[in-house]
Design a protein around this motif. Structure first.
Motif, PDB file in Angstrom:
ATOM      1  N   MET A 137      -4.673 -15.498   0.998  1.00  0.00           N
ATOM      2  CA  MET A 137      -4.129 -14.352   1.723  1.00  0.00           C
ATOM      3  C   MET A 137      -3.666 -13.269   0.768  1.00  0.00           C
ATOM      4  O   MET A 137      -3.902 -12.076   0.989  1.00  0.00           O
ATOM      5  CB  MET A 137      -2.974 -14.804   2.616  1.00  0.00           C
ATOM      6  CG  MET A 137      -2.309 -13.676   3.402  1.00  0.00           C
ATOM      7  SD  MET A 137      -3.449 -12.816   4.522  1.00  0.00           S
ATOM      8  CE  MET A 137      -3.527 -14.007   5.871  1.00  0.00           C
ATOM      9  N   LEU A 138      -3.006 -13.666  -0.317  1.00  0.00           N
ATOM     10  CA  LEU A 138      -2.564 -12.688  -1.309  1.00  0.00           C
ATOM     11  C   LEU A 138      -3.750 -11.944  -1.906  1.00  0.00           C
ATOM     12  O   LEU A 138      -3.694 -10.719  -2.113  1.00  0.00           O
ATOM     13  CB  LEU A 138      -1.769 -13.395  -2.409  1.00  0.00           C
ATOM     14  CG  LEU A 138      -1.265 -12.515  -3.550  1.00  0.00           C
ATOM     15  CD1 LEU A 138      -0.312 -11.452  -3.024  1.00  0.00           C
ATOM     16  CD2 LEU A 138      -0.588 -13.364  -4.624  1.00  0.00           C
ATOM     17  N   SER A 139      -4.843 -12.655  -2.167  1.00  0.00           N
ATOM     18  CA  SER A 139      -6.031 -12.035  -2.753  1.00  0.00           C
ATOM     19  C   SER A 139      -6.630 -11.005  -1.808  1.00  0.00           C
ATOM     20  O   SER A 139      -7.002  -9.899  -2.224  1.00  0.00           O
ATOM     21  CB  SER A 139      -7.068 -13.101  -3.087  1.00  0.00           C
ATOM     22  OG  SER A 139      -6.569 -14.030  -4.027  1.00  0.00           O
ATOM     23  N   VAL A 140      -6.731 -11.347  -0.533  1.00  0.00           N
ATOM     24  CA  VAL A 140      -7.290 -10.412   0.441  1.00  0.00           C
ATOM     25  C   VAL A 140      -6.422  -9.163   0.549  1.00  0.00           C
ATOM     26  O   VAL A 140      -6.927  -8.034   0.627  1.00  0.00           O
ATOM     27  CB  VAL A 140      -7.436 -11.094   1.817  1.00  0.00           C
ATOM     28  CG1 VAL A 140      -7.924 -10.090   2.856  1.00  0.00           C
ATOM     29  CG2 VAL A 140      -8.404 -12.261   1.741  1.00  0.00           C
ATOM     30  N   ILE A 141      -5.112  -9.357   0.521  1.00  0.00           N
ATOM     31  CA  ILE A 141      -4.199  -8.212   0.603  1.00  0.00           C
ATOM     32  C   ILE A 141      -4.381  -7.296  -0.601  1.00  0.00           C
ATOM     33  O   ILE A 141      -4.488  -6.067  -0.465  1.00  0.00           O
ATOM     34  CB  ILE A 141      -2.742  -8.699   0.703  1.00  0.00           C
ATOM     35  CG1 ILE A 141      -2.495  -9.383   2.050  1.00  0.00           C
ATOM     36  CG2 ILE A 141      -1.767  -7.535   0.516  1.00  0.00           C
ATOM     37  CD1 ILE A 141      -1.137 -10.038   2.163  1.00  0.00           C
ATOM     38  N   VAL A 142      -4.430  -7.875  -1.792  1.00  0.00           N
ATOM     39  CA  VAL A 142      -4.556  -7.075  -3.018  1.00  0.00           C
ATOM     40  C   VAL A 142      -5.880  -6.322  -3.040  1.00  0.00           C
ATOM     41  O   VAL A 142      -5.936  -5.131  -3.410  1.00  0.00           O
ATOM     42  CB  VAL A 142      -4.414  -7.975  -4.261  1.00  0.00           C
ATOM     43  CG1 VAL A 142      -4.787  -7.211  -5.528  1.00  0.00           C
ATOM     44  CG2 VAL A 142      -2.994  -8.510  -4.366  1.00  0.00           C
ATOM     45  N   VAL A 143      -6.960  -6.981  -2.644  1.00  0.00           N
ATOM     46  CA  VAL A 143      -8.264  -6.319  -2.603  1.00  0.00           C
ATOM     47  C   VAL A 143      -8.219  -5.123  -1.667  1.00  0.00           C
ATOM     48  O   VAL A 143      -8.729  -4.041  -1.988  1.00  0.00           O
ATOM     49  CB  VAL A 143      -9.356  -7.314  -2.168  1.00  0.00           C
ATOM     50  CG1 VAL A 143     -10.662  -6.586  -1.864  1.00  0.00           C
ATOM     51  CG2 VAL A 143      -9.581  -8.360  -3.248  1.00  0.00           C
ATOM     52  N   GLN A 144      -7.599  -5.279  -0.505  1.00  0.00           N
ATOM     53  CA  GLN A 144      -7.521  -4.180   0.447  1.00  0.00           C
ATOM     54  C   GLN A 144      -6.593  -3.077  -0.034  1.00  0.00           C
ATOM     55  O   GLN A 144      -6.854  -1.888   0.201  1.00  0.00           O
ATOM     56  CB  GLN A 144      -7.062  -4.705   1.806  1.00  0.00           C
ATOM     57  CG  GLN A 144      -7.012  -3.663   2.916  1.00  0.00           C
ATOM     58  CD  GLN A 144      -8.372  -3.097   3.268  1.00  0.00           C
ATOM     59  OE1 GLN A 144      -9.396  -3.583   2.780  1.00  0.00           O
ATOM     60  NE2 GLN A 144      -8.396  -2.069   4.086  1.00  0.00           N
ATOM     61  N   VAL A 145      -5.513  -3.438  -0.722  1.00  0.00           N
ATOM     62  CA  VAL A 145      -4.596  -2.426  -1.256  1.00  0.00           C
ATOM     63  C   VAL A 145      -5.322  -1.539  -2.261  1.00  0.00           C
ATOM     64  O   VAL A 145      -5.256  -0.303  -2.183  1.00  0.00           O
ATOM     65  CB  VAL A 145      -3.370  -3.098  -1.909  1.00  0.00           C
ATOM     66  CG1 VAL A 145      -2.593  -2.080  -2.760  1.00  0.00           C
ATOM     67  CG2 VAL A 145      -2.452  -3.679  -0.847  1.00  0.00           C
TER      68      VAL A 145
ATOM     69  N   SER B  57       1.983   5.517   7.602  1.00  0.00           N
ATOM     70  CA  SER B  57       2.385   4.222   8.141  1.00  0.00           C
ATOM     71  C   SER B  57       1.586   3.868   9.388  1.00  0.00           C
ATOM     72  O   SER B  57       1.156   2.715   9.550  1.00  0.00           O
ATOM     73  CB  SER B  57       3.879   4.216   8.443  1.00  0.00           C
ATOM     74  OG  SER B  57       4.194   5.143   9.475  1.00  0.00           O
ATOM     75  N   ILE B  58       1.345   4.833  10.265  1.00  0.00           N
ATOM     76  CA  ILE B  58       0.552   4.565  11.467  1.00  0.00           C
ATOM     77  C   ILE B  58      -0.873   4.180  11.087  1.00  0.00           C
ATOM     78  O   ILE B  58      -1.426   3.188  11.582  1.00  0.00           O
ATOM     79  CB  ILE B  58       0.558   5.780  12.406  1.00  0.00           C
ATOM     80  CG1 ILE B  58       1.946   5.988  13.012  1.00  0.00           C
ATOM     81  CG2 ILE B  58      -0.476   5.610  13.519  1.00  0.00           C
ATOM     82  CD1 ILE B  58       2.064   7.229  13.880  1.00  0.00           C
TER      83      ILE B  58
ATOM     84  N   ASN C 176       0.821  -1.210   0.000  1.00  0.00           N
ATOM     85  CA  ASN C 176       0.000   0.000   0.000  1.00  0.00           C
ATOM     86  C   ASN C 176       0.855   1.260   0.000  1.00  0.00           C
ATOM     87  O   ASN C 176       0.667   2.160  -0.831  1.00  0.00           O
ATOM     88  CB  ASN C 176      -0.926  -0.013   1.228  1.00  0.00           C
ATOM     89  CG  ASN C 176      -2.031   1.022   1.131  1.00  0.00           C
ATOM     90  OD1 ASN C 176      -1.800   2.156   0.729  1.00  0.00           O
ATOM     91  ND2 ASN C 176      -3.231   0.640   1.502  1.00  0.00           N
ATOM     92  N   ILE C 177       1.808   1.336   0.906  1.00  0.00           N
ATOM     93  CA  ILE C 177       2.606   2.552   1.019  1.00  0.00           C
ATOM     94  C   ILE C 177       3.504   2.743  -0.198  1.00  0.00           C
ATOM     95  O   ILE C 177       3.599   3.855  -0.740  1.00  0.00           O
ATOM     96  CB  ILE C 177       3.436   2.517   2.318  1.00  0.00           C
ATOM     97  CG1 ILE C 177       2.508   2.580   3.532  1.00  0.00           C
ATOM     98  CG2 ILE C 177       4.436   3.671   2.354  1.00  0.00           C
ATOM     99  CD1 ILE C 177       3.230   2.540   4.864  1.00  0.00           C
ATOM    100  N   SER C 178       4.154   1.676  -0.662  1.00  0.00           N
ATOM    101  CA  SER C 178       5.043   1.813  -1.818  1.00  0.00           C
ATOM    102  C   SER C 178       4.256   2.184  -3.071  1.00  0.00           C
ATOM    103  O   SER C 178       4.675   3.073  -3.839  1.00  0.00           O
ATOM    104  CB  SER C 178       5.833   0.528  -2.039  1.00  0.00           C
ATOM    105  OG  SER C 178       4.967  -0.582  -2.203  1.00  0.00           O
TER     106      SER C 178
END
Length: 295
Positions: A158-166, A219-220, A86-88
């Motif tokens: 897990m990768l899918s959930v991360i990408v959706v949230q990003v 970041s916080i 997300n940050i990058s």
């Protein structure tokens, strides 16, 4: 006398103005926190209508609970993946938008629009796209690639959930970074350019230090948000396959509303509060080492 009376009126006015915020914090932050700690010291089963004092039994139970360890590990993987991506990605997009290239308004709208979309609606749409016969695999089949069942594999789920949230929240961080980048004085960049500094050197030595307060804020917010994820897990994977995506908040939900063990769920809530507090304090204390103007 007149000055003391004026000082009292000023003090009364000040107390009146801050009273709503103080009362709101007491009613909606302090009181619930105290109640959760109190509940965590009890065995509380709503269906059985039992509420008995248990002392530290719930906390001792956490030390030997393999399900809790699995949920902490899942939360760790989710948080690390979300924060890094997300940050990058938000920073890269903000730098591109700051170049004033043609079409930047459309580009900005495209990435920010998911922020204002309902979280549940966004997640439901992605749940259809990520199914074995969904849109993602349909697109991959056009390229001759046989896509997996994204939500049924332990790694891909897990990768899918991360990408959706990003993709859901990257637009917000992008706007925050863009605002910070637009506040970097152009004359400093120009002076470095005249001195022969390349684009990467200017970004690393000038831009990044000057926007470091925004990096701290982002970041916080991102770390705290990653530890509170629930709806995406509930809609996309239900904590599966197995327990691979059962993050801490979803495990808490299971203990409270599936197993009706509210005492143990309250103890997990206290653990979550402590984790968030410690991570926030660590980031706040280490800011002096890398945040510009912090001494």
């Amino acid at each position: 006398m007149a000055s003391s009376a004026l000082a009292r009126r000023d003090a009364a006015a000040g107390y009146t103005m801050v009273a709503p915020a103080v009362l709101g914090a007491l009613a909606f932050v302090v009181a619930p926190l105290v109640a959760v700690v109190w509940y965590s010291l009890h065995e509380w089963n709503v269906l059985a209508n039992t509420f008995t004092f248990a002392g530290g039994d719930n906390y001792e139970r956490m030390l030997a609970d393999p399900g809790l360890r699995d949920s902490l590990l899942a939360s760790l993987w989710f948080s690390v993946g979300l924060v890094v991506l997300n940050i990058s990605l938000a920073l890269v997009l903000a730098v591109l938008l700051n170049q004033r290239l043609p079409g930047t308004t459309t580009f900005r709208t495209f990435f920010f629009s998911p922020v204002v979309v309902s979280l549940v609606a966004w997640t439901i749409v992605w749940s259809f796209l990520l199914q074995a016969d969904g849109g993602i695999n349909g697109f991959l089949s056009l390229l001759g690639v046989d896509g997996p069942n994204w939500l049924r594999g332990e790694t891909t789920a897990m990768l899918s959930v991360i990408v959706v949230q990003v993709f859901k929240n990257v637009g917000l961080n992008m706007i925050l970074f863009l605002a910070a980048l637009q506040g970097v004085p152009e004359e400093i960049q120009e002076a470095a350019r005249i001195d022969g500094a390349g684009a990467w050197r200017r970004f690393r030595s000038i831009t990044l230090p000057l926007i470091s307060p925004t990096v701290l804020l982002v970041s916080i917010l991102t770390i705290v948000g990653s530890l509170e994820v629930f709806a995406q897990i509930a809609v996309l994977t239900g904590g599966g396959p197995g327990n691979s995506t059962t993050v801490l908040v979803y495990y808490l939900y299971q203990q409270a509303f599936r197993f009706n063990d509210f005492g143990y769920a309250s103890a997990i809530s206290v653990l979550l509060f402590v984790i968030v507090l410690v991570l926030t304090l660590v980031q706040w204390q280490t800011r002096k080492r890398w945040v510009f103007h912090e001494v």
